[in-house]
Write an enzyme that holds these catalytic residues in place. Structure first.
Site, short mmCIF file in Angstrom:
data_model
loop_
_atom_site.label_atom_id
_atom_site.label_comp_id
_atom_site.label_asym_id
_atom_site.label_seq_id
_atom_site.Cartn_x
_atom_site.Cartn_y
_atom_site.Cartn_z
N SER A 205 35.67 22.16 0.04
CA SER A 205 35.94 23.19 1.16
C SER A 205 34.97 23.44 2.18
O SER A 205 35.37 23.58 3.48
CB SER A 205 36.86 24.07 0.59
OG SER A 205 35.89 25.01 -0.06
N HIS A 261 32.83 28.26 3.14
CA HIS A 261 33.95 28.10 4.30
C HIS A 261 33.31 28.26 5.69
O HIS A 261 33.22 27.55 6.67
CB HIS A 261 35.14 28.67 4.14
CG HIS A 261 35.92 28.29 2.93
ND1 HIS A 261 37.06 29.11 2.55
CD2 HIS A 261 35.73 27.52 1.88
CE1 HIS A 261 37.37 28.54 1.53
NE2 HIS A 261 36.52 27.45 1.03
#
Length: 292
Positions: A205, A261
């Site tokens: 991610s 992230h």
């Protein structure tokens, strides 16, 4: 026969479509210089060269872009397969060799983690520290946490976006660009997570958010880019990032690496800015050189 190469696919498409519209069959192919316009009949070269000179003098003349409208290739994203193509094939062709290879690697590692979790995790997890001694003999562990996934939902969500965003970069630019950008983002994102969580993390991610940042900023600084991230995807992903910081996602899905992230996103934005400006400058020099 090669007529010319451009670093941006959208510019090459405009010339290619225009030449096709005036009866000069041609096609595009990627080469070391970017996207090459290849003439199918060598006898057209002299006339095509004259048309190229006109194109370089005024590349934004409406007649060139009108040809793209007529051909149906006006998308700012690279063209997907024809609408008559079966849906499964269309989805498959959204990704290139590198995108598919990384997807397969993540799936293989996921299966391996379920068969021999401790052994594989020990071999692929992040180094115990960012020191020379810690990473000297196991340098690959600076990158490999990105291919570790710990649940079906985890890997499914990440690979869905990797296929979409990674495939867009590979189609619109090159596998080399996707590889370089992904490696840098993985190094930054993994380092941020390692400093905050130790060795116990994994997932693609951070790289995905980096690709999002790259696709967001690059075409803003280099408008000739042959792709652009869809706004609905951008706002969905940024909204997901913001929700992550509320703690709601941790309750619903388990621990979420917000720092991974965010650091990935910022790294991708930085790469998009630098590479976009460099490519924009190179494109201007190439156009000036070809028109000179």
């Amino acid at each position: 026969m090669k007529l010319v190469s451009f670093t941006e696919k959208r510019i090459a498409l405009a010339l290619s479509d225009y030449l096709s519209s005036i009866g000069m069959p041609n096609h595009l192919a990627q080469d070391t210089d970017g996207f090459a316009v290849l003439l199918e009949d060598p006898a057209d070269f002299a006339q095509a060269r004259q048309e190229l000179e006109g194109f370089l003098t005024s590349p934004h003349d409406p007649r060139y872009w009108q040809a793209s409208w007529q051909s149906g290739r006006t998308q700012v994203e690279p063209v997907y397969p024809d609408v008559a193509t079966p849906v499964a094939m269309s989805w498959w062709q959204r990704a290139g060799f590198l995108t598919r290879s990384v997807t397969a690697l993540c799936v293989i590692v996921f299966v391996g983690l379920n068969l021999a979790p401790q052994t594989l995790f020990e071999w692929l997890r992040y180094p115990s520290g960012l020191t020379f001694n810690a990473i000297d003999a196991q340098w690959w562990r600076l990158l490999t946490p990105a291919i570790l996934h710990f649940s079906f939902m985890h890997i499914a969500f990440n690979l869905l976006w990797w296929w979409e965003l990674g495939g867009l970069i590979e189609r619109g630019q090159s596998a080399g660009r996707l590889l370089g950008v992904s490696v840098v983002i993985a190094l930054v994102s993994n380092a941020a997570q390692g400093l905050n969580y130790g060795q116990n993390f994994g997932g693609l991610s951070g790289v995905i958010y980096g690709l999002l940042g790259y696709l967001w900023i690059y075409p803003l600084l280099n408008p000739a880019a042959g792709f652009r991230i869809r706004k609905e995807i951008l706002w969905f992903m940024l909204g997901w990032l913001a929700i992550g910081y509320t703690g709601v996602l941790d309750v619903l899905f388990g621990p979420v690496s917000n720092i991974g992230h965010l650091s990935g996103l910022l790294a991708g934005m930085g790469l998009g800015a630098v590479i976009g400006l460099v490519n924009r400058g190179q494109q201007s020099k190439n156009l000036d050189g070809l028109s000179g």
